[in-house]
Design a protein around this motif. Structure first.
Motif, PDB file in Angstrom:
ATOM      1  N   LEU A  44       4.159 -40.660 -79.515  1.00 27.81           N
ATOM      2  CA  LEU A  44       4.047 -41.871 -78.702  1.00 27.81           C
ATOM      3  C   LEU A  44       3.547 -43.000 -79.576  1.00 27.81           C
ATOM      4  O   LEU A  44       2.447 -42.945 -80.136  1.00 27.81           O
ATOM      5  CB  LEU A  44       3.079 -41.635 -77.533  1.00 27.81           C
ATOM      6  N   LYS A  45       4.377 -44.043 -79.726  1.00 30.22           N
ATOM      7  CA  LYS A  45       4.027 -45.160 -80.597  1.00 30.22           C
ATOM      8  C   LYS A  45       4.729 -46.424 -80.122  1.00 30.22           C
ATOM      9  O   LYS A  45       5.924 -46.395 -79.828  1.00 30.22           O
ATOM     10  CB  LYS A  45       4.427 -44.848 -82.049  1.00 30.22           C
ATOM     11  N   ASN A  46       3.966 -47.507 -80.009  1.00 27.58           N
ATOM     12  CA  ASN A  46       4.524 -48.806 -79.628  1.00 27.58           C
ATOM     13  C   ASN A  46       5.333 -48.744 -78.339  1.00 27.58           C
ATOM     14  O   ASN A  46       6.406 -49.341 -78.211  1.00 27.58           O
ATOM     15  CB  ASN A  46       5.391 -49.376 -80.758  1.00 27.58           C
ATOM     16  N   GLY A  47       4.828 -47.989 -77.387  1.00 26.72           N
ATOM     17  CA  GLY A  47       5.478 -47.915 -76.084  1.00 26.72           C
ATOM     18  C   GLY A  47       6.757 -47.112 -76.050  1.00 26.72           C
ATOM     19  O   GLY A  47       7.495 -47.155 -75.066  1.00 26.72           O
ATOM     20  N   GLY A  48       7.037 -46.362 -77.104  1.00 24.35           N
ATOM     21  CA  GLY A  48       8.249 -45.545 -77.142  1.00 24.35           C
ATOM     22  C   GLY A  48       7.952 -44.152 -77.659  1.00 24.35           C
ATOM     23  O   GLY A  48       6.841 -43.853 -78.115  1.00 24.35           O
ATOM     24  N   TYR A  49       8.939 -43.302 -77.596  1.00 27.13           N
ATOM     25  CA  TYR A  49       8.790 -41.907 -78.020  1.00 27.13           C
ATOM     26  C   TYR A  49       9.763 -41.621 -79.165  1.00 27.13           C
ATOM     27  O   TYR A  49      10.947 -41.951 -79.077  1.00 27.13           O
ATOM     28  CB  TYR A  49       9.054 -40.965 -76.849  1.00 27.13           C
ATOM     29  N   TYR A  50       9.232 -40.985 -80.204  1.00 28.35           N
ATOM     30  CA  TYR A  50      10.024 -40.701 -81.397  1.00 28.35           C
ATOM     31  C   TYR A  50      10.028 -39.191 -81.651  1.00 28.35           C
ATOM     32  O   TYR A  50       8.969 -38.556 -81.666  1.00 28.35           O
ATOM     33  CB  TYR A  50       9.447 -41.441 -82.610  1.00 28.35           C
ATOM     34  N   ARG A  51      11.201 -38.660 -81.845  1.00 28.94           N
ATOM     35  CA  ARG A  51      11.342 -37.218 -82.020  1.00 28.94           C
ATOM     36  C   ARG A  51      10.682 -36.739 -83.308  1.00 28.94           C
ATOM     37  O   ARG A  51      10.837 -37.338 -84.374  1.00 28.94           O
ATOM     38  CB  ARG A  51      12.827 -36.846 -82.036  1.00 28.94           C
ATOM     39  N   ILE A  52       9.960 -35.610 -83.230  1.00 30.06           N
ATOM     40  CA  ILE A  52       9.323 -34.978 -84.386  1.00 30.06           C
ATOM     41  C   ILE A  52      10.031 -33.661 -84.661  1.00 30.06           C
ATOM     42  O   ILE A  52      10.211 -32.846 -83.760  1.00 30.06           O
ATOM     43  CB  ILE A  52       7.823 -34.724 -84.132  1.00 30.06           C
ATOM     44  N   SER A  92      13.759 -42.132 -86.510  1.00 33.35           N
ATOM     45  CA  SER A  92      13.559 -43.561 -86.247  1.00 33.35           C
ATOM     46  C   SER A  92      14.065 -44.002 -84.876  1.00 33.35           C
ATOM     47  O   SER A  92      13.749 -45.100 -84.422  1.00 33.35           O
ATOM     48  CB  SER A  92      14.249 -44.387 -87.330  1.00 33.35           C
ATOM     49  N   GLU A  93      14.849 -43.158 -84.218  1.00 34.57           N
ATOM     50  CA  GLU A  93      15.402 -43.533 -82.916  1.00 34.57           C
ATOM     51  C   GLU A  93      14.307 -43.572 -81.854  1.00 34.57           C
ATOM     52  O   GLU A  93      13.595 -42.596 -81.631  1.00 34.57           O
ATOM     53  CB  GLU A  93      16.479 -42.542 -82.500  1.00 34.57           C
ATOM     54  N   LYS A  94      14.172 -44.700 -81.187  1.00 40.49           N
ATOM     55  CA  LYS A  94      13.142 -44.883 -80.160  1.00 40.49           C
ATOM     56  C   LYS A  94      13.717 -44.543 -78.785  1.00 40.49           C
ATOM     57  O   LYS A  94      14.777 -45.030 -78.411  1.00 40.49           O
ATOM     58  CB  LYS A  94      12.644 -46.331 -80.173  1.00 40.49           C
ATOM     59  N   LEU A  95      12.993 -43.698 -78.054  1.00 39.14           N
ATOM     60  CA  LEU A  95      13.420 -43.295 -76.719  1.00 39.14           C
ATOM     61  C   LEU A  95      12.453 -43.825 -75.667  1.00 39.14           C
ATOM     62  O   LEU A  95      11.255 -43.954 -75.918  1.00 39.14           O
ATOM     63  CB  LEU A  95      13.488 -41.765 -76.621  1.00 39.14           C
ATOM     64  N   ALA A  96      12.981 -44.114 -74.503  1.00 36.44           N
ATOM     65  CA  ALA A  96      12.124 -44.589 -73.410  1.00 36.44           C
ATOM     66  C   ALA A  96      11.279 -43.462 -72.836  1.00 36.44           C
ATOM     67  O   ALA A  96      10.151 -43.679 -72.382  1.00 36.44           O
ATOM     68  CB  ALA A  96      12.984 -45.219 -72.314  1.00 36.44           C
ATOM     69  N   GLN A  97      11.816 -42.237 -72.868  1.00 35.20           N
ATOM     70  CA  GLN A  97      11.116 -41.062 -72.354  1.00 35.20           C
ATOM     71  C   GLN A  97      11.390 -39.877 -73.269  1.00 35.20           C
ATOM     72  O   GLN A  97      12.463 -39.790 -73.878  1.00 35.20           O
ATOM     73  CB  GLN A  97      11.578 -40.728 -70.927  1.00 35.20           C
TER      74      GLN A  97
END
Length: 262
Positions: free
Chosen positions: A139-147, A155-160
């Motif tokens: 969870l970073k900058n209001g978005g979710y990034y796959r680990i 780098s792809e930002k997801l809403a959920q």
């Protein structure tokens, strides 16, 4: 003709030939064999060349279909686009440049752990991929990034977040992302599915502390150095709790319910 003297008698040998004449005959024979061999080699080479050229320009020499297996989160078209192999590409070209094509796919699609391909019926290309396992979301900058399992963050930002994976937050010097990932990977599948969030601790006094928010509503507190072994007791502890609360596994193993709301 040569004369030979044997027991005072003279014999005439009509079959005698000078050594030089025999040697000359042998050289001619070798030269003839060499000419025949060279001719045969040339015919064989020419035949192979015709077959190769015919194959390259025939439909069998070009990729007819492309299929992808082993994808989970990825789309098959992503793999095909990254490979840059198209219908009508030369089959032999894809075989010669296999390693560079593998590297290109892995570079352009970070989720790909391994990739290989082979041909069926001469020109039907079958690509098989093995994806890196997803271990959670940052969870970073209001978005979710796959680990990924190698601790890489896409780098792809997801809403959920997608799937039943935990959300990682609040890393510390002793509770790094890499350590979160290793903890998660070494847990049984049942326990993995029970975790909703994983939080580290930036407090210097408790820098090894890690907090897990469970899907059943409980909170687990533990030491990242020992939590992996102690979490096996969590399901039994949770069953015995009269109400939702905190399970502390830092030093021993005890629980207490959340304060009742007034």
């Amino acid at each position: 003709m040569a004369r030979r003297k044997r027991n005072n008698l003279i014999f005439i040998d009509n079959e005698y030939q000078p050594a030089q004449s025999k040697q000359h005959h042998g050289v001619n024979l070798i030269q003839k064999l060499r000419r025949i061999s060279f001719k045969n080699y040339f015919i064989v080479f020419l035949g192979i060349l015709i077959i190769v050229i015919g194959y390259l320009f025939s439909p069998l020499g070009h990729v007819r279909t492309i299929s992808v297996t082993g994808t989970n989160y990825l789309g098959a078209q992503q793999i095909i686009d990254a490979s840059q192999i198209k219908n009508e590409s030369l089959v032999i070209n894809t075989l010669i440049h296999k390693k560079s094509i593998y590297r290109r796919i892995q570079r352009q699609v970070p989720l790909v752990k391994t990739v290989n391909y082979h041909y069926q019926d001469f020109n039907n290309l079958k690509i098989n991929v093995h994806e890196y396992q997803t271990v959670g979301f940052l969870l970073k900058n209001g978005g979710y990034y796959r680990i990924l399992e190698n601790s890489r963050i896409l780098s792809e930002k997801l809403a959920q977040p997608i799937g039943n994976f935990p959300v990682y937050q609040d890393f510390g010097t002793k509770t790094s992302l890499a350590k979160f990932v290793q903890l998660y990977l070494h847990l049984p599948a049942k326990l993995r599915n029970d975790i909703s969030e994983i939080h580290g601790n930036k407090n210097v006094k408790n820098q090894y502390r890690i907090t897990l928010y469970m899907n059943d509503g409980n909170i687990v507190i533990g030491d990242i150095r020992t939590l992996q072994d102690k979490l096996q007791y969590y399901p039994e502890i949770a069953k015995q709790m009269p109400a939702k609360g905190i399970v502390n596994l830092e030093l021993g193993a005890y629980s207490k319910s959340f304060p009742k709301k007034k």
